[in-house]
Structures are given as structure tokens and as C-alpha cells.
Design an enzyme around this catalytic site. Structure first.
Site, mmCIF file in Angstrom:
data_model
loop_
_atom_site.group_PDB
_atom_site.id
_atom_site.type_symbol
_atom_site.label_atom_id
_atom_site.label_comp_id
_atom_site.label_asym_id
_atom_site.label_seq_id
_atom_site.Cartn_x
_atom_site.Cartn_y
_atom_site.Cartn_z
ATOM 1 C CB THR A 13 -67.834 15.715 114.980
ATOM 2 O OG1 THR A 13 -67.978 14.296 114.911
ATOM 3 C CG2 THR A 13 -67.058 16.076 116.227
ATOM 4 C CB SER A 59 -71.997 12.084 108.067
ATOM 5 O OG SER A 59 -70.820 11.375 108.331
ATOM 6 C CB SER A 60 -73.138 6.821 110.377
ATOM 7 O OG SER A 60 -71.891 7.141 110.908
#
Ligand code: ASP
Length: 336
Positions: A13, A59-60
Site C-alpha cells: 500500500t 504482498s498477498s
């Protein structure tokens, strides 16, 4: 000599831009946003070099490949910098921090992961403080550990976990004191730090078949039989309380025995935020005991999973892996 930090941007983000599909990473966007932050030119903030990955990730989408790349990039530049700051999404930051703590043995410099809940380009971004404080700690403080700095807390990476999807204090270290705090000043909890290592050794992970399974009341254990194949190298159970499971009609014992016969490492963590899983404390942990499972004690699930990656990638035999699983290697567990 002037301090210098290596800033590695992996995505998340903090550097995202607004798109019609929601926040998404965009190449070059972070650099242009940083150019507008005057505070970064202050003498109090160490100079830094920015390395932006070609493929910026939410980051997923981070996997073992990216963990190894980050570790390798740190190892390659280790002598050139006083510390490292890794910009990373919050969703899997605790996994990456734990993974790096195992891969970077003998660390003597700070490696700090940080990010934001609100992108840097937004007026109310928490990323500005997270970034500036992380750079200051990485450049100026003696913290020979992989850490997460977020909100106002500096946490040991393999003790931290994401506890909030929307609060600006998104991380906690439930079973270990914070390594530092940023308030009016930045204070480091020297007594909680690990000793500095004497030389960096990189231990790369390889992809491994690992599973994580959360126990719930009424769970029908037949359904896990299909995943407990000979290819499964390790499984982390998130058990009740101090490591307990339902005493069903023998199905769990049977399937766990199968896993044991296959040589799968069975690790038992607690699904509680705080405290330890200790096999043998209650009779309801006997199914685990009889299958040769090991207690995860107060390790986070993130630490348990990445420790499995680490030990399995080193090709130790099963007994050694089990012994090391219950040994504190990087400050990830409280030894009983
Ligand atoms: N989905 C984002 C990520 O993990 C969330 C964040 O960065 O806070 O990349």
C-alpha cells in the site's frame, strides 16, 4: 562517516496509486511521491539509495521466490550500508520478516520492514512516519535484527503478527516485548535485543509443500486425509488453547499416524493471540503426542511456517528438524 541506508521497495500500500480497481502498485510512483517529502532531506534522516523491484507486488502475491530475492539483495549489499529498510505490504509482512530472520544468519545490522495502511500519496498517510522513523532507526540505531516498524512500535520480525486490517497500529508482538518505541523520541529496548552476529550467512529457502490447518469445534478430520500425502513435508496446526484438539472417534489419531509414517513434520501452535501450545498439558493434546508432533510453544504461525521452510530447505533429517523446531534459533520462541 555519514550513515547510509538501502531502501528496497517490493510493493504494498505505501507506494500504491489509486486505480479504477482500487489501490494497486505502479512503477516509479513511489519515487515521485518521495520527491515531494521535504523531511527526507533533513540531516536527521540518513541518506538512502532506493531499489525498486520491477514487479511491485501486493504482498498477498509474495512467495518464496521474493523472500529469497530480498535476502539475496541484502546479502549482496551488506557491507555497503549501515542498515536496510524494506517497503512491503502489511498483509504478509510478518511472514517475510520471519523468513528473512531465518535466512539471514549472523546479522549485525538492522533490517526493518515497514509499509502503510494508507498510501503515501494520500494526505492522511501513515507511511510518512513509518518510512522516516524506519530510516532513522536503520541508519542510527544498534538493532542487529530483522524487525517490523509500524505505527509507534519496533517489533522483532519473527514475533510480530498483523492484528488489524484498518487501524494504523496494525502489528503486535504478543509474546515478546517491543524492541523499541517511537514517541517524542525513539527509544530502543536494549535488554530485549539479540546479540549482534559475527558475520552474515545467507541460507536460501526452497519451495516446500507445507500446510496450515485451524482446528474448530465439529471439525470432520476425514477431510484432511487427502492433504496428508507423502509429498507434504510439514503441517502447522492452529490448535485450541495450549495445544488441544477434539477427542473424536479416532479419525484424527489415524490420519495423524499416517502423516507421521509419511515423515511429515507436525507442529502444534495455539490459535490464541498470546501464550504457548504445549503438547501434554491436557489429555486433549494426546492425539498430537502419539503422532510425534512437536510443540510450537509461543511461536506465531508465521514464524512456525517460515521455520519449517528454513529447516526443510537445509535438508536435515526428520529427527534434527524436530529437535530444531523446539529450539530457539532467532529469538522466535521462548524456550521451556
Ligand atoms: N494488500 C496490501 C498488501 O499487503 C495491504 C497493505 O500493504 O497494507 O500489499
Amino acid at each position: 562517516m555519514a550513515k547510509k541506508v538501502c531502501l528496497i521497495h517490493t510493493g504494498g500500500t505505501i507506494g500504491m496509486a489509486g486505480t479504477e480497481h482500487g489501490y494497486a502498485p505502479r512503477r516509479g510512483f513511489l519515487q515521485s511521491t518521495l520527491a515531494g517529502i521535504q523531511e527526507l532531506n533533513s540531516e536527521e534522516v540518513p541518506a538512502f539509495d532506493l531499489i525498486e523491484y520491477d514487479n511491485l507486488l501486493d504482498s498477498s502475491n509474495i512467495s518464496v521466490r521474493e523472500w529469497v530475492r530480498i535476502a539475496q539483495d541484502i546479502a549482496d549489499r551488506y557491507e555497503q550500508y549501515d542498515g536496510f529498510v524494506i517497503l512491503h505490504g502489511t498483509d504478509t509482512m510478518a511472514y517475510t520478516a520471519s523468513a528473512l530472520s531465518f535466512m539471514l544468519e549472523g546479522l549485525a545490522k538492522p533490517v526493518i520492514l515497514t509499509g502503510a495502511q494508507i498510501p503515501l500519496y494520500e494526505v492522511r498517510s501513515d507511511g510518512r512516519n513509518n518510512l522516516i522513523t524506519s530510516l532513522m532507526i536503520a541508519g542510527n540505531c544498534h538493532v542487529p535484527e530483522v524487525c517490523i516498524f509500524f505505527g509507534s512500535g519496533l517489533y522483532r520480525g519473527n514475533r510480530a503478527t498483523k492484528v488489524s486490517a484498518d487501524e494504523l497500529t496494525a502489528f503486535e508482538s504478543p509474546n515478546y516485548p517491543a524492541l523499541g518505541e517511537s514517541g517524542v523520541g525513539i527509544t530502543i529496548n536494549q535488554g530485549a535485543l539479540r546479540k549482534a552476529g559475527t558475520g552474515l550467512r545467507l541460507s536460501k529457502f526452497e519451495p516446500q509443500q507445507i500446510a496450515v490447518l485451524k482446528i474448530f469445534p465439529g471439525m470432520q478430520f476425514e477431510m484432511i486425509e487427502n492433504i496428508l500425502t507423502a509429498d507434504l513435508k510439514g503441517i502447522v496446526f492452529e490448535a485450541f488453547g495450549s495445544g488441544n484438539v477434539p477427542e473424536d472417534r479416532g479419525t484424527l489419531k489415524r490420519v495423524l499416524k499416517k502423516a507421521e509414517k509419511n515423515g511429515t513434520v507436525i507442529v502444534v501452535c495455539t490459535q490464541c493471540l498470546r501464550g504457548s501450545a504445549v503438547i501434554g498439558q491436557y489429555k486433549t493434546s494426546m492425539s498430537f503426542a502419539e503422532a510425534g508432533a512437536v510443540s510450537g510453544y509461543d511461536m506465531t504461525v508465521e514464524a512456525a511456517v517460515t521455520k519449517l521452510y528454513y529447516l526443510l530447505s537445509r535438508n536435515y533429517d526428520l529427527d534434527t528438524i524436530k529437535k530444531l523446531m523446539v529450539t530457539d534459533l532467532r529469538g522466535e520462541m521462548t524456550v521451556h
